[in-house]
Design an enzyme around this catalytic site. Sequence first.
Site, PDB file in Angstrom:
ATOM      1  CG  ASP A  88      65.132  67.462  70.905  1.00 48.60           C
ATOM      2  OD1 ASP A  88      64.635  67.323  69.777  1.00 48.60           O
ATOM      3  OD2 ASP A  88      66.143  66.825  71.289  1.00 48.60           O
ATOM      4  CD1 TRP A 129      65.806  67.303  63.216  1.00 51.23           C
ATOM      5  CD2 TRP A 129      64.673  66.348  64.894  1.00 51.23           C
ATOM      6  NE1 TRP A 129      66.046  65.958  63.162  1.00 51.23           N
ATOM      7  CE2 TRP A 129      65.362  65.346  64.172  1.00 51.23           C
ATOM      8  CE3 TRP A 129      63.912  65.981  66.002  1.00 51.23           C
ATOM      9  CZ2 TRP A 129      65.280  63.994  64.514  1.00 51.23           C
ATOM     10  CZ3 TRP A 129      63.835  64.646  66.356  1.00 51.23           C
ATOM     11  CH2 TRP A 129      64.513  63.659  65.594  1.00 51.23           C
ATOM     12  CE  LYS A 167      72.368  64.848  66.175  1.00 53.84           C
ATOM     13  NZ  LYS A 167      72.243  65.373  64.936  1.00 53.84           N
TER      14      LYS A 167
END
Length: 408
Positions: free
Chosen positions: A217, A136, A253
Site C-alpha cells: 500500500d 491504517w 497526498k
Amino acid sequence: AFNADAVPQAPEDPLFGLMAAYKRDTDPNKVDVGVGAYRDDNAKPWVLPVVKKADDLLRADPNLNHEYLPIAGLAEFTTASQKLILGADSPAIKDKRVTSLQTVSGTGAVHLGALFLSKFYKPSSKRTVYFSDPTWPNHFQIFSNVGLSYKTYPYFSKETRGLNFDGVIDTLQNADEGSIIVLHACAHNPTGVDPTQEQWKKIAEVIRAKKHFPFFDTAYQGFASGDLARDGWAIRYFIEQGFELCIAQSYAKNFGLYGERAGCFHFVTAPSSDAQSTVIRVASQLAILQRSEISNPPAYGARIASLILNDPTLFAEWERDLKTMSGRIIDMRKALRTKLEELGTPGTWNHITDQIGMFSFTGLTEEQVLKVREDSHVYMTKNGRISMAGLNKHNIDYFAKAVDKAVK
Ligand SMILES: Cc1[nH+]cc(COP(=O)(O)O)c(/C=N/[C@@H](CC(=O)O)C(=O)O)c1O
C-alpha cells in the site's frame, strides 16, 4: 419487506468524526493534526502550483469532454503510474508482467486488490491477511468487507518508539504458509517508522520462505524522503527478487488530489514463460470486478496527474513541490522536538525527528489525547498520531505547550 428498522447503528468513523469535531470547534487556537492531509504554513490546504498549471492546461483543451473512460481508466495515467512506482527501467514493465487499473484513489485500489484476492487467491484453502499493528484503520474493514479474515504482525516498539523488527519476522515466520501480507511501502501510517533497506531484505526472505503474498500500500511516495525513487525502493527490491505482488497506489497526498480520488492498482506476476498470458487473464478478471464496482473511474484527477507525470517539465516542477511539502514537514519535526526538549516535557522526543513521512506517533496515551483535545482544542487521532503538516510557525509553540501540559 426489508424491515430496515432492524439495521443496527454503526460507530462513527474515527477519522472523519475527528475532522467534523475540529470543524465544529470555534476556539481560535484550535489545531488540526488529525487527517493525513498537507497544510501550508497558514494551516490552509495547498493546491500544488504544478497542479494549478495542469488544471489551466486541461481547461484550455478544446477537445476536453466528459465521456466515459475505459474500465481500466486512462491508459496514459496507468502507464505513467507503473513507471513512477516500479521505476521506468523495471524488469516487470520490460517483461510485460504488470497490469494496472485506475481506481478511486488508494482506497479503491486496496479494495479492488482485496476483492480480487478474495475470489482468486487460493479460494479453496484458508487465507489470512496480515496487517502491521498499528496500521491504517481502513485496512481492517476493506478486507473484512470482502470476506477475508485477518491477523496482525507486531510493528511498533513502545520502548524504542521504532520498529519491532523481531516481532515482524517472528510473526511472519510463524504465520500460515501463503498468507497475504499488507506492507506500507514507505512513510508508515500511523507510526512514521519504516524498515531499513537491510530489514526489508530480511522481511523479503521470510515472505519468500513462507510463500506469502506481498500486498503493498503506497500512499506517500515522495513524502517520506522527498525522493520518489528512494520511497519506491522496497517495492522495486521485491520486484527485483522476482516476487509476484500487488500494489495500491494513492495520489491523494503527493499530488494534493484528495477529493479527486486519483489512484492506481497494479498486479505483478513472477517471471515465468507464461507470465504475459497470466497477466492478461488477471487483467480480464480485474476488469469484470471494476465494471461491477464503479464501471469506470473518475476522469479529472487522473487527467491532471497524467499531464504532470508525462511531461518532463511539469514532472520536475512536481518534484520541487514535493520537496516543498516534505521539507516543511521535516522543519516542523525539528521544531517540535526542540520545543518539547526545551520545555522539559517528560519523556524523550528524538522519535519525532527519527520518524519520517506525514505522521509522528507521539506516544501520547488515549486519555492524554482526549485531555489535549478538551483543554487545548488540539485534534489528533486516539492512538496519538499527529499529522505533522498540521503544524506551522504560528501554532507550534501553542501545540508543544498543550502536549507538555497533557503529559506533565
Ligand atoms: C496507508 C494508506 N493507504 C491508503 C490511504 C487512502 O487514501 P485515498 O484518499 O483513498 O487515496 C491512506 C489515507 N490516509 C489518510 C486519510 C484516510 O484515513 O483516508 C489518513 O490516514 O489520515 C493511507 O494512509
